[in-house]
Design an enzyme around this catalytic site. Structure first.
Site, mmCIF file in Angstrom:
data_model
loop_
_atom_site.group_PDB
_atom_site.id
_atom_site.type_symbol
_atom_site.label_atom_id
_atom_site.label_comp_id
_atom_site.label_asym_id
_atom_site.label_seq_id
_atom_site.Cartn_x
_atom_site.Cartn_y
_atom_site.Cartn_z
ATOM 1 C CG ASP A 17 -2.111 0.908 1.073
ATOM 2 O OD1 ASP A 17 -2.357 1.391 -0.053
ATOM 3 O OD2 ASP A 17 -2.798 1.157 2.081
ATOM 4 C CG ASN A 65 -7.910 -2.016 -5.381
ATOM 5 O OD1 ASN A 65 -6.994 -2.811 -5.148
ATOM 6 N ND2 ASN A 65 -8.205 -1.052 -4.528
ATOM 7 N NE ARG A 185 -2.992 -1.408 4.368
ATOM 8 C CZ ARG A 185 -4.244 -1.475 3.977
ATOM 9 N NH1 ARG A 185 -5.048 -2.363 4.504
ATOM 10 N NH2 ARG A 185 -4.723 -0.653 3.061
HETATM 11 C C1 IPE Z 1 -5.558 -2.767 -0.360
HETATM 12 O O1 IPE Z 1 -5.196 -1.431 -0.478
HETATM 13 C C2 IPE Z 1 -5.504 -3.437 -1.699
HETATM 14 C C3 IPE Z 1 -4.181 -3.621 -2.273
HETATM 15 C C4 IPE Z 1 -3.046 -3.315 -1.707
HETATM 16 C C5 IPE Z 1 -4.179 -4.218 -3.583
HETATM 17 P P1 IPE Z 1 -6.280 -0.281 -0.644
HETATM 18 O O2 IPE Z 1 -5.512 0.990 -0.757
HETATM 19 O O3 IPE Z 1 -7.207 -0.605 -1.759
HETATM 20 O O4 IPE Z 1 -7.067 -0.389 0.741
HETATM 21 P P2 IPE Z 1 -7.956 0.701 1.500
HETATM 22 O O5 IPE Z 1 -8.999 1.183 0.533
HETATM 23 O O6 IPE Z 1 -7.050 1.819 1.920
HETATM 24 O O7 IPE Z 1 -8.524 -0.017 2.679
HETATM 25 C C1 IPE Z 2 -1.538 0.256 -3.437
HETATM 26 O O1 IPE Z 2 -1.318 1.623 -3.444
HETATM 27 C C2 IPE Z 2 -1.772 -0.302 -4.813
HETATM 28 C C3 IPE Z 2 -3.151 -0.762 -5.071
HETATM 29 C C4 IPE Z 2 -4.124 -0.721 -4.226
HETATM 30 C C5 IPE Z 2 -3.420 -1.274 -6.384
HETATM 31 P P1 IPE Z 2 -2.519 2.670 -3.427
HETATM 32 O O2 IPE Z 2 -2.875 3.013 -4.833
HETATM 33 O O3 IPE Z 2 -3.638 2.159 -2.601
HETATM 34 O O4 IPE Z 2 -1.823 3.901 -2.716
HETATM 35 P P2 IPE Z 2 -2.493 4.929 -1.711
HETATM 36 O O5 IPE Z 2 -3.097 4.138 -0.596
HETATM 37 O O6 IPE Z 2 -3.516 5.712 -2.495
HETATM 38 O O7 IPE Z 2 -1.339 5.768 -1.254
HETATM 39 MG MG MG Z 3 -4.094 2.370 -0.639
#
Ligand code: IPE
Ligand code: IPE
Ligand code: MG
Length: 254
Positions: A17, A65, A185
């Site tokens: 993340d 997502n 995480r």
């Molecule tokens: C979790 O991250 C999914 C992945 C890392 C693929 P998100 O960024 O989607 O999770 P939330 O929305 O912050 O809970």
């Molecule tokens: C994780 O990074 C990748 C996916 C969920 C695909 P994010 O895109 O969720 O990054 P933040 O949470 O917006 O920083």
């Molecule tokens: Mg994220």
């Protein structure tokens, strides 16, 4: 398959993340964060192997997502296809088996084709395992497992009224994959976001403040070191799980 090295987690699962925030901090578009995140995926696969971690599961795209802006979703699917096309040969060279968890049949044709071909090319490897969670969510996994289990009962392959965890878990996407020992995480968030909720029942959890594009082998090694200081009790008492002192002593010749 050789047993995992002592005290090294056999299975590490990572919620990758922070790509978006990494990009935002630099005034770059979110996709630039994802692009850098792909490079971290490559280095983390190597790092896990170097550390003796036999199973690495990476949460790459959640069932939720899809609700992100269409251009971000399509960029992520493009990156997945690019990653698989570029990495398949390295996985073969390094004897890494690629598996997936999630409803992969709902992915676009391009990445799905690369995925199937990489999984096929690596299916005979056993020692090193990379599991990509794609279009994954624990709740859909449970719903899919319940449907499959009900079908098995109807077909007479399972007995109604005799469900057990060991029977049910064979219908999860993770059938045949050991439970994670360590869940990491990145990005400072302290939630599971629908990831391996049942399989992590006894996983040790480490929440790192580092944004995924900045995650290095040193960070992974530090998480493993912290894991090694945890006492995993699985419902028992501390005394029950501690090895008796004599078990450490070498045999003394009479
Ligand atoms: C979790 O991250 C999914 C992945 C890392 C693929 P998100 O960024 O989607 O999770 P939330 O929305 O912050 O809970
Ligand atoms: C994780 O990074 C990748 C996916 C969920 C695909 P994010 O895109 O969720 O990054 P933040 O949470 O917006 O920083
Ligand atoms: Mg994220």
């Amino acid at each position: 398959m050789p047993p995992a090295s002592p005290n090294i987690p056999n299975h590490v699962a990572i919620i990758m993340d922070g790509n978006g925030r990494w990009a935002k901090q630099r005034g770059l578009p979110r996709i630039e964060g994802h692009r850098r995140g792909v490079e971290t995926v490559r280095s983390t696969i190597d790092a896990a192997r170097d550390l003796g971690i036999h199973y690495l599961t990476l949460y790459a795209f959640s069932a939720e997502n899809w609700q992100r802006p269409a251009e971000e979703v399509s960029a992520l699917m493009g990156l997945l296809e690019f990653f698989l096309r570029r990495e398949a040969r390295t996985l073969v060279k390094n004897h890494v088996r690629l598996q997936t968890i999630g409803r992969i049949e709902e992915l676009p044709a391009g990445p799905l084709k690369e995925l199937k071909s990489a999984m096929d090319a690596t299916r005979h490897f056993t020692e090193w395992n990379l599991v990509l969670a794609l279009n994954y969510g624990s709740r859909t996994e449970l719903a899919d497992a319940a449907s499959a289990y009900a079908a098995a009962v109807a077909a007479g392959r399972e007995k109604a009224g005799e469900a057990s965890w060991s029977a049910l878990s064979r219908y999860l996407y993770t059938a045949g994959i050991p439970d994670p020992d360590l869940l990491i995480r990145t990005s400072g968030e302290t939630r599971l976001s629908n990831f391996l909720l049942m399989q992590c029942a006894y996983a040790e959890m480490i929440f790192s403040p580092v944004l995924w594009p900045d995650f290095t082998k040193a960070e992974l090694a530090a998480a493993v070191a912290e894991y090694q200081h945890r006492e995993r009790r699985f419902g028992l008492t501390s005394e029950q799980v501690q090895p008796r002192p004599t078990e450490h002593c070498p045999a003394i010749n009479p």
